[in-house]
Design an enzyme around this catalytic site. Structure first.
Site, PDB file in Angstrom:
ATOM      1  N   HIS A   1      41.450  40.502 -13.768  1.00 55.45           N
ATOM      2  CA  HIS A   1      42.672  39.745 -13.494  1.00 55.45           C
ATOM      3  C   HIS A   1      42.819  38.591 -14.491  1.00 55.45           C
ATOM      4  O   HIS A   1      43.933  38.155 -14.782  1.00 55.45           O
ATOM      5  CB  HIS A   1      42.649  39.158 -12.079  1.00 55.45           C
ATOM      6  CG  HIS A   1      42.695  40.178 -10.995  1.00 55.45           C
ATOM      7  ND1 HIS A   1      41.572  40.818 -10.525  1.00 55.45           N
ATOM      8  CD2 HIS A   1      43.741  40.675 -10.286  1.00 55.45           C
ATOM      9  CE1 HIS A   1      41.922  41.662  -9.559  1.00 55.45           C
ATOM     10  NE2 HIS A   1      43.218  41.598  -9.402  1.00 55.45           N
TER      11      HIS A   1
ATOM     12  N   ASP B   1      45.999  50.113 -13.344  1.00 54.45           N
ATOM     13  CA  ASP B   1      45.959  48.911 -12.529  1.00 54.45           C
ATOM     14  C   ASP B   1      47.143  48.022 -12.947  1.00 54.45           C
ATOM     15  O   ASP B   1      47.857  48.318 -13.914  1.00 54.45           O
ATOM     16  CB  ASP B   1      44.612  48.204 -12.709  1.00 54.45           C
ATOM     17  CG  ASP B   1      44.219  47.348 -11.505  1.00 54.45           C
ATOM     18  OD1 ASP B   1      45.102  47.046 -10.676  1.00 54.45           O
ATOM     19  OD2 ASP B   1      43.039  46.960 -11.407  1.00 54.45           O
TER      20      ASP B   1
ATOM     21  N   HIS C   1      37.856  51.964  -9.395  1.00 54.87           N
ATOM     22  CA  HIS C   1      38.723  51.822 -10.565  1.00 54.87           C
ATOM     23  C   HIS C   1      38.129  52.709 -11.656  1.00 54.87           C
ATOM     24  O   HIS C   1      37.129  52.338 -12.275  1.00 54.87           O
ATOM     25  CB  HIS C   1      38.760  50.375 -11.042  1.00 54.87           C
ATOM     26  CG  HIS C   1      39.146  49.392  -9.968  1.00 54.87           C
ATOM     27  ND1 HIS C   1      38.259  48.892  -9.042  1.00 54.87           N
ATOM     28  CD2 HIS C   1      40.344  48.825  -9.688  1.00 54.87           C
ATOM     29  CE1 HIS C   1      38.882  48.034  -8.242  1.00 54.87           C
ATOM     30  NE2 HIS C   1      40.146  47.975  -8.599  1.00 54.87           N
TER      31      HIS C   1
ATOM     32  N   ASP D   1      46.917  47.625  -0.608  1.00 49.11           N
ATOM     33  CA  ASP D   1      45.467  47.472  -0.780  1.00 49.11           C
ATOM     34  C   ASP D   1      44.881  47.075   0.564  1.00 49.11           C
ATOM     35  O   ASP D   1      44.908  45.904   0.936  1.00 49.11           O
ATOM     36  CB  ASP D   1      45.149  46.387  -1.817  1.00 49.11           C
ATOM     37  CG  ASP D   1      45.579  46.762  -3.222  1.00 49.11           C
ATOM     38  OD1 ASP D   1      44.857  47.547  -3.850  1.00 49.11           O
ATOM     39  OD2 ASP D   1      46.628  46.276  -3.672  1.00 49.11           O
TER      40      ASP D   1
ATOM     41  N   ARG E   1      32.959  44.827  -2.081  1.00 46.35           N
ATOM     42  CA  ARG E   1      33.999  45.858  -2.020  1.00 46.35           C
ATOM     43  C   ARG E   1      33.409  47.231  -2.326  1.00 46.35           C
ATOM     44  O   ARG E   1      34.026  48.254  -2.001  1.00 46.35           O
ATOM     45  CB  ARG E   1      35.112  45.548  -3.027  1.00 46.35           C
ATOM     46  CG  ARG E   1      35.839  44.245  -2.750  1.00 46.35           C
ATOM     47  CD  ARG E   1      36.715  43.847  -3.930  1.00 46.35           C
ATOM     48  NE  ARG E   1      37.790  44.803  -4.172  1.00 46.35           N
ATOM     49  CZ  ARG E   1      38.521  44.820  -5.279  1.00 46.35           C
ATOM     50  NH1 ARG E   1      38.281  43.946  -6.258  1.00 46.35           N
ATOM     51  NH2 ARG E   1      39.476  45.714  -5.435  1.00 46.35           N
TER      52      ARG E   1
ATOM     53  N   ARG F   1      45.642  43.327   3.095  1.00 44.64           N
ATOM     54  CA  ARG F   1      46.964  42.689   3.170  1.00 44.64           C
ATOM     55  C   ARG F   1      47.454  42.582   4.616  1.00 44.64           C
ATOM     56  O   ARG F   1      48.268  41.726   4.928  1.00 44.64           O
ATOM     57  CB  ARG F   1      47.986  43.479   2.343  1.00 44.64           C
ATOM     58  CG  ARG F   1      47.520  43.905   0.959  1.00 44.64           C
ATOM     59  CD  ARG F   1      46.972  42.789   0.118  1.00 44.64           C
ATOM     60  NE  ARG F   1      46.645  43.251  -1.221  1.00 44.64           N
ATOM     61  CZ  ARG F   1      45.883  42.591  -2.091  1.00 44.64           C
ATOM     62  NH1 ARG F   1      45.357  41.410  -1.727  1.00 44.64           N
ATOM     63  NH2 ARG F   1      45.636  43.070  -3.286  1.00 44.64           N
TER      64      ARG F   1
END
Length: 336
Positions: free
Chosen positions: A184, A254, A172, A65, A141, A73
């Site tokens: 999440h 996901d 997504h 990601d 984002r 990352r």
């Protein structure tokens, strides 16, 4: 070589003996890296080599990601701090031409960093269209709250990655921008009708329908399929993602570990595959969890195998590229 319909994470900077045994036997289709797996370029390259040698496929995709902004990352000092997508949306309001060029260059720079490490797929761009009052898990984002702008800039981002030898994973699908919760932590429920989604949320995904890979949203669209999240809904995958959005590539869910999903990990994986996902994604790197997931995950076959193989044909040798010139031009375009 055969592969299983799963993308796994790993726990540390190098694969443990137990992970090597599991990956050798399970043959996951791909590997996804997180900050816990990253220290320096040589270490990342060694980790990726050991994974590919273990599964016996030098083309086995490695994901990360690396959106820019808060989802990255790879970080300084070894890697560039790329801006969040909203920066390009803001520039678009001033000059669409400059925004398109800047977005392309940013993605091309990202691809250059990834291919240098052996990473071949970026879980980006985010094509979600945020709406007022939605949860900030998407926030900056996203490129814009205008679906046409999201589609335009998303196209440039994908083009930049592909020119640099990296597969984009659009996400997504069919849209996380209306979610009032972080998937999440909880299952977001959206009551918007399909007719409205067609004119907004689905616009960027429809524009990018030919891309090689996409990631589902763990979001329930209650007006379409009750309380089932898209990742577990045959109706949403076949009617909305495949038919209405027209997506033809390989579809991954996901992360199976997210709290939006119900059931144990084998059940979550089975429901995603039965609903129409080609691949399941498990990110934690926890050995016991990976062993559980493998109780359910089959070998890739049929249409799912065809889509995954087709996705890899999008990989190309990177176009000629001068990183310093591109970075300088991008900085000029983004100057206030």
């Amino acid at each position: 070589m055969t592969a299983s319909a799963v993308i796994f994470g790993c726990s540390d900077l190098a694969l443990s003996d137990q992970e090597l045994d599991l990956f050798r036997n399970a043959a996951p289709w791909g590997l996804i890296l997180f900050a816990r797996n990253v220290d320096n370029p040589d270490q990342v390259r060694a980790l990726i080599r050991s994974f590919r040698n273990c599964v016996g496929r030098q083309t086995a995709p490695v994901f990360i990601d690396q959106e820019g902004g808060r989802v990255a990352r790879l970080k300084p000092p070894h890697w560039r701090a790329a801006p969040p997508s909203a920066v390009f949306g803001a520039l678009y309001a001033i000059s669409p031409e400059k925004a398109r060029e800047a977005c392309y260059l940013n993605a091309r720079l990202l691809a250059d960093e990834l291919t240098e490490l052996g990473i071949t797929a970026d879980c980006a761009p985010v094509l979600d269209v945020p709406t007022p009052g939605s949860h900030q898990i998407i926030g900056d984002r996203a490129f814009s709250s205008d679906p046409a702008i999201v589609a335009d800039l998303g196209r440039q981002f994908c083009a930049g990655l592909l020119a640099g030898g990296v597969l984009p994973v659009i996400k997504h699908i069919p849209g996380h921008g209306r979610a009032g919760a972080d998937s999440h932590l909880d299952l977001p429920r959206v009551d918007t009708r399909l007719s409205e989604l067609q004119d907004s949320d689905l616009v960027p995904f429809r524009a990018m329908a030919a891309m090689p890979l996409a990631m589902t949203a763990h979001v329930a669209y209650t007006a379409i399929d009750g309380l089932l999240p898209a990742s577990h809904s045959r109706t949403l995958i076949h009617t909305v993602i495949r038919k209405e959005a027209g997506f033809t590539g390989a579809l991954m869910c996901d992360d199976l570990g997210m709290a939006a999903l119900e059931g144990n990990l084998p059940e979550r994986a089975q429901k995603a595959l039965e609903a129409g996902c080609d691949l399941v994604l498990h990110c934690s790197g926890v050995m016991a969890e990976m062993q559980e997931v493998m109780r359910t995950v089959p070998t890739l076959s049929g249409v799912a195998l065809e889509r995954c193989e087709a996705a890899l044909t999008w990989l190309q040798k990177p176009d000629p590229f001068d990183r310093a010139d591109a970075a300088a031009r991008l900085a000029t375009l983004l100057e206030p």
